[in-house]
Scaffold this active site. Structure first.
Site, mmCIF file in Angstrom:
data_model
loop_
_atom_site.group_PDB
_atom_site.id
_atom_site.type_symbol
_atom_site.label_atom_id
_atom_site.label_comp_id
_atom_site.label_asym_id
_atom_site.label_seq_id
_atom_site.Cartn_x
_atom_site.Cartn_y
_atom_site.Cartn_z
ATOM 1 N N ASP A 30 23.152 12.664 -33.832
ATOM 2 C CA ASP A 30 22.107 13.226 -34.692
ATOM 3 C C ASP A 30 22.475 13.102 -36.170
ATOM 4 O O ASP A 30 23.604 13.410 -36.570
ATOM 5 C CB ASP A 30 21.911 14.707 -34.383
ATOM 6 C CG ASP A 30 21.535 14.973 -32.937
ATOM 7 O OD1 ASP A 30 22.076 14.299 -32.053
ATOM 8 O OD2 ASP A 30 20.719 15.878 -32.699
ATOM 9 N N HIS A 36 19.633 13.991 -38.583
ATOM 10 C CA HIS A 36 18.751 15.060 -39.067
ATOM 11 C C HIS A 36 18.536 15.050 -40.582
ATOM 12 O O HIS A 36 18.701 16.051 -41.260
ATOM 13 C CB HIS A 36 19.300 16.419 -38.629
ATOM 14 C CG HIS A 36 18.948 16.762 -37.210
ATOM 15 N ND1 HIS A 36 17.653 16.889 -36.771
ATOM 16 C CD2 HIS A 36 19.734 16.976 -36.133
ATOM 17 C CE1 HIS A 36 17.646 17.174 -35.479
ATOM 18 N NE2 HIS A 36 18.894 17.231 -35.055
ATOM 19 N N ASP A 60 17.260 11.633 -33.058
ATOM 20 C CA ASP A 60 17.213 12.741 -34.024
ATOM 21 C C ASP A 60 17.628 12.283 -35.422
ATOM 22 O O ASP A 60 18.545 12.820 -36.042
ATOM 23 C CB ASP A 60 18.080 13.923 -33.550
ATOM 24 C CG ASP A 60 17.337 14.801 -32.560
ATOM 25 O OD1 ASP A 60 16.294 14.368 -32.047
ATOM 26 O OD2 ASP A 60 17.807 15.928 -32.294
ATOM 27 N N ASP A 78 14.032 15.442 -39.557
ATOM 28 C CA ASP A 78 13.887 16.910 -39.539
ATOM 29 C C ASP A 78 15.134 17.605 -40.086
ATOM 30 O O ASP A 78 16.237 17.114 -40.000
ATOM 31 C CB ASP A 78 13.566 17.452 -38.139
ATOM 32 C CG ASP A 78 12.092 17.339 -37.796
ATOM 33 O OD1 ASP A 78 11.277 17.327 -38.732
ATOM 34 O OD2 ASP A 78 11.755 17.260 -36.602
ATOM 35 N N ARG A 79 14.880 18.801 -40.622
ATOM 36 C CA ARG A 79 15.891 19.719 -41.161
ATOM 37 C C ARG A 79 16.452 19.253 -42.503
ATOM 38 O O ARG A 79 16.410 19.983 -43.474
ATOM 39 C CB ARG A 79 17.025 19.957 -40.153
ATOM 40 C CG ARG A 79 16.537 20.566 -38.844
ATOM 41 C CD ARG A 79 17.713 20.978 -37.973
ATOM 42 N NE ARG A 79 17.275 21.425 -36.668
ATOM 43 C CZ ARG A 79 16.822 22.639 -36.393
ATOM 44 N NH1 ARG A 79 16.760 23.547 -37.347
ATOM 45 N NH2 ARG A 79 16.455 22.959 -35.170
ATOM 46 N N ASN A 98 14.705 13.974 -29.298
ATOM 47 C CA ASN A 98 13.630 14.951 -29.122
ATOM 48 C C ASN A 98 12.912 15.271 -30.432
ATOM 49 O O ASN A 98 11.800 15.805 -30.413
ATOM 50 C CB ASN A 98 14.157 16.238 -28.477
ATOM 51 C CG ASN A 98 15.150 16.968 -29.354
ATOM 52 O OD1 ASN A 98 16.161 16.399 -29.762
ATOM 53 N ND2 ASN A 98 14.897 18.231 -29.637
ATOM 54 N N HIS A 99 13.510 14.942 -31.587
ATOM 55 C CA HIS A 99 12.835 15.171 -32.864
ATOM 56 C C HIS A 99 12.013 13.965 -33.312
ATOM 57 O O HIS A 99 11.334 14.056 -34.343
ATOM 58 C CB HIS A 99 13.846 15.559 -33.946
ATOM 59 C CG HIS A 99 14.212 17.002 -33.912
ATOM 60 N ND1 HIS A 99 13.639 17.934 -34.745
ATOM 61 C CD2 HIS A 99 15.067 17.687 -33.115
ATOM 62 C CE1 HIS A 99 14.140 19.124 -34.486
ATOM 63 N NE2 HIS A 99 15.005 19.004 -33.496
ATOM 64 N N HIS A 108 19.774 10.566 -25.425
ATOM 65 C CA HIS A 108 19.889 11.571 -26.480
ATOM 66 C C HIS A 108 20.322 12.931 -25.954
ATOM 67 O O HIS A 108 21.246 13.548 -26.485
ATOM 68 C CB HIS A 108 18.573 11.742 -27.238
ATOM 69 C CG HIS A 108 18.646 12.821 -28.274
ATOM 70 N ND1 HIS A 108 19.348 12.671 -29.451
ATOM 71 C CD2 HIS A 108 18.155 14.095 -28.298
ATOM 72 C CE1 HIS A 108 19.284 13.788 -30.144
ATOM 73 N NE2 HIS A 108 18.568 14.671 -29.469
ATOM 74 N N ARG A 140 16.672 26.526 -24.502
ATOM 75 C CA ARG A 140 15.843 25.659 -25.360
ATOM 76 C C ARG A 140 14.371 25.732 -24.968
ATOM 77 O O ARG A 140 13.505 25.492 -25.783
ATOM 78 C CB ARG A 140 16.313 24.208 -25.254
ATOM 79 C CG ARG A 140 17.637 23.904 -25.929
ATOM 80 C CD ARG A 140 17.842 22.395 -25.950
ATOM 81 N NE ARG A 140 19.158 21.984 -26.369
ATOM 82 C CZ ARG A 140 19.498 21.691 -27.620
ATOM 83 N NH1 ARG A 140 18.602 21.790 -28.574
ATOM 84 N NH2 ARG A 140 20.720 21.301 -27.919
ATOM 85 N N HIS A 153 22.470 15.600 -29.335
ATOM 86 C CA HIS A 153 21.557 16.730 -29.116
ATOM 87 C C HIS A 153 22.144 18.108 -29.420
ATOM 88 O O HIS A 153 21.400 19.054 -29.623
ATOM 89 C CB HIS A 153 21.061 16.671 -27.670
ATOM 90 C CG HIS A 153 19.884 17.552 -27.353
ATOM 91 N ND1 HIS A 153 18.775 17.653 -28.167
ATOM 92 C CD2 HIS A 153 19.636 18.362 -26.293
ATOM 93 C CE1 HIS A 153 17.901 18.480 -27.617
ATOM 94 N NE2 HIS A 153 18.394 18.930 -26.489
#
Length: 664
Positions: free
Chosen positions: A164, A166, A193, A196-197, A225-226, A277, A396, A423
């Site tokens: 990730d 991010h 991923d 995001d963030r 998943n993002h 992932h 989750r 993840h």
């Protein structure tokens, strides 16, 4: 001779004292480091528990978001048109002479990737025309790729695998600095991923897609998943794109939905190492995953469903007895996710009364089957656990927890040796589990807070022996001591947890008072911990944390109201009822997603009526006990300039938890 003996004895005593002193210092230092490590570990646990609780909340609202998306058709405009139409749109976008950023021409070259890297280091943006062209070319390339990519180390000797990112551009640039840029001799796999963030998600996508176009056989991408347009609404990427690209942002986001859906789902190296992932489940079928049409999976939050009918959606009066009513049942698919289904009247048309107008559209059965959906959810959302078995990932809210036995069976079935996944944030950037058969790799350092964790990548050679490289992007933390760094992380974690407590203040007080029928204000530590977990479901060591969250009485009991003493929710509108303020704060992130759905042009402005009706719909869905009159009063009070519109971004920012004694 006697004198010599005396000197020798004196030296021996001094040496003995020095050794004892060294042992004492060593013991003290070990205890000191153990305490610091414990503080850092529980800070990481707090961050992760809150993160997973937020993910669970969004997944559990999948039925509501499905309804919203079905009835606000502008978000269903995922078809960006034919390639010819898209190219025509791109040509219509003029690049002004005042633009000094990179100017791309296709096919891309190494010079273009270098130009992008230098521009992003200097905090420049790539012009929207080039972004759309890049996404268009990336989509064309991805459509030619299989669902599962097969790679070999025999050509390059080593493959670098990253987890990730991010939106943390500094981490990507540091990886390239330490490990070299992608090339034929230096292949990479990025395991999802990307967005995001962090604040530079679009730049990371541009860099990765550019290298993919230049080196399609030597840079590889798995979906995470993002890489999901509805998840992006909650975690910042949508807002980032609209802020940076304004008038063209919507087109970019729509095209990205297609790009996401064409990203490969898994990679296999040397026919022995599987990289996904999230993880696997006891029903994961790689042969099945390799054959279905992966672009059908647009979002985890839009699972396959039966025809949907929503009844009774007439405009409500201010009376609570005439609130909006609609019929919906939540169905559990494989005990992993929740769907919206009518169960009463599944007619051929979707129908809803909204804002005094009826939206009717054909109910087209989803091409995505429940099995396809679950197979993808499991590989994108699952996490390993130490215990055998496979259970729903209730933390989750999606995917599963898979044990060592599940891993061993899948590896044996497909003649594999190892599973590499991402993840999960790991303090050291990686973790080895399941008797060495599962490796977690996470490449975003300082994920929760500066100093919270290292990032890592791994290099895999033909012997399939992983070599880990750790790093940490450090700016301000470099000048701090270890104690200072841990204290900053701990403070940030506890601050996030206190805000979580305050958002559930009413429920917590009710839970505490079940143990305190005489209203003494005190309960035992065990009772306090039990009440906290019953409301928050964060699975934290509450007894260990109690000294950091509440005041303790001389007899060791907990003064439970003290956890709220220093905090208050600061609304801009003083007339709003405290119960409504608390509710607004608790659901502010979900409300932001909903209003982003309504706000077609992402201007941040919505009408008073849209605010009223949408809140009542949300209220009805979650069965929140807030009367219509309170909502109407709130809507009128937040229309500051009385023009019939609400600046919802400012409204959200107004409701936040503050320390009563800060900035006073």
């Amino acid at each position: 001779m006697g004198c010599g003996t005396s000197v020798t004895g004196s030296r021996a005593k001094k040496s003995e004292r020095a050794i004892k002193a060294a042992i004492l210092i060593q013991r003290w230092y070990r205890c000191y480091m153990a305490r610091l490590e414990m503080r850092r570990q529980y800070a990481l646990s707090i961050f992760q528990s809150i993160e997973y609780a937020e993910e669970q909340a969004q997944l559990q609202l999948s039925s509501f978001f499905t309804f919203m998306l079905d009835h606000f058709t502008h978000l269903n405009e995922t078809d960006t048109g034919s390639d010819v139409q898209l190219l025509e749109y791109e040509r219509m976008i003029e690049v002004p002479d005042s633009y000094h950023g990179p100017r791309l021409s296709f096919p891309l070259t190494v010079a273009d990737t270098n130009s992008l890297l230098h521009a992003f280091k200097d905090q420049q943006h790539l012009h929207a025309r080039y972004v759309l062209q890049l996404l268009h070319e990336t989509k064309k390339l991805l459509k030619q790729m299989p669902n599962i990519i097969h790679l070999s180390t025999s050509y390059s000797k080593e493959i670098t695998i990253c987890g990730d990112l991010h939106g943390k551009l500094d981490d990507l640039l540091l990886i390239f600095y330490k490990n070299g840029l992608p090339s034929e001799e230096n292949p990479y796999l990025f395991n999802g991923d990307f967005v995001d963030r962090g604040k530079n998600s679009i730049e990371i996508l541009i860099i990765l897609f550019s290298f993919l176009l230049v080196y399609p056989n030597h840079l590889h991408l798995n979906r995470g998943n993002h890489e999901d347009h509805i998840v992006n609404l909650r975690y910042g990427f949508t807002k980032e794109v609209m802020k940076k690209y304004r008038s063209h942002g919507k087109k970019i986001l729509n095209l990205l939905q297609d790009v996401y859906s064409w990203l490969p789902l898994a990679t296999v190296i040397d026919s022995k190492v599987l990289i996904v992932h999230g993880g696997i489940s006891d029903t994961t079928d790689l042969d099945f995953l390799n054959l279905f049409k992966r672009n059908k999976m647009k979002s985890v939050l839009r699972p396959p469903r039966q025809d949907i009918a929503v009844k009774g959606m007439t405009r409500p009066s201010s009376s609570s007895s005439h609130r909006r009513q609609y019929t919906s049942d939540l169905l559990d698919v494989g005990k992993h996710m929740w769907l919206l289904n009518d169960g009463v009247n599944s007619g051929p048309l979707l129908e809803a009364q909204y804002l005094e107008s009826s939206v009717r559209m054909p109910s087209v059965p989803s091409e995505l089957t429940a099995k396809e959906w679950k197979q993808v959810v499991d590989i994108l959302w699952s996490d390993p656990k130490n215990q055998n078995g496979c259970t729903p990932n209730k933390v989750r809210g999606g995917g599963c927890y898979f044990g060592p036995d599940v891993t061993a069976r899948l590896l044996k079935r497909y003649n594999l040796k190892m599973l590499i996944r991402s993840h999960e944030c790991k303090q050291e950037g990686y973790e080895i589990s399941h008797h060495g058969q599962v490796i977690t790799i996470f490449s975003a350092s300082n994920y929760y807070e500066d100093g919270s964790n290292r990032g890592a990548y791994l290099k895999l050679n033909p012997d399939l022996i992983p070599r880990f490289v750790q790093y940490q992007v450090s700016k301000c933390t470099r000048k701090q001591t270890l104690h200072q760094r841990v204290s900053v992380v701990e403070w940030s974690a506890l601050k996030s947890l206190r805000e979580k407590l305050y958002s559930r203040r009413s429920e917590l007080i009710a839970a505490f008072r079940q143990y305190d029928p005489n209203y003494t204000g005190r309960i035992s530590a065990t009772e306090w911990a039990s009440a906290m977990e019953s409301v928050l479901h964060l699975d934290l060591p509450w007894r260990t944390l109690r000294s950091r969250l509440v005041q303790l009485a001389p007899d060791g009991s907990v003064e439970y109201l003290s956890c709220f003493n220093d905090l208050e929710i600061e609304p801009a509108i003083k007339e709003v009822q405290p119960a409504l303020v608390e509710t607004l704060y608790r659901y502010r992130t979900d409300l932001e997603i909903i209003f982003n759905i309504i706000d077609k042009d992402h201007s941040g402005l919505i009408s008073i009526e849209e605010f009223r009706q949408t809140w009542k719909l949300f209220n009805s869905h979650l069965k929140i006990d807030i009367d219509d009159e309170s909502i109407d009063n709130l809507a009128r009070s937040i229309d500051f300039n009385k023009d019939g519109s609400i600046d919802f971004n400012e409204f959200l920012e107004a409701f936040h938890v503050v320390n009563k004694f800060e900035n006073k």
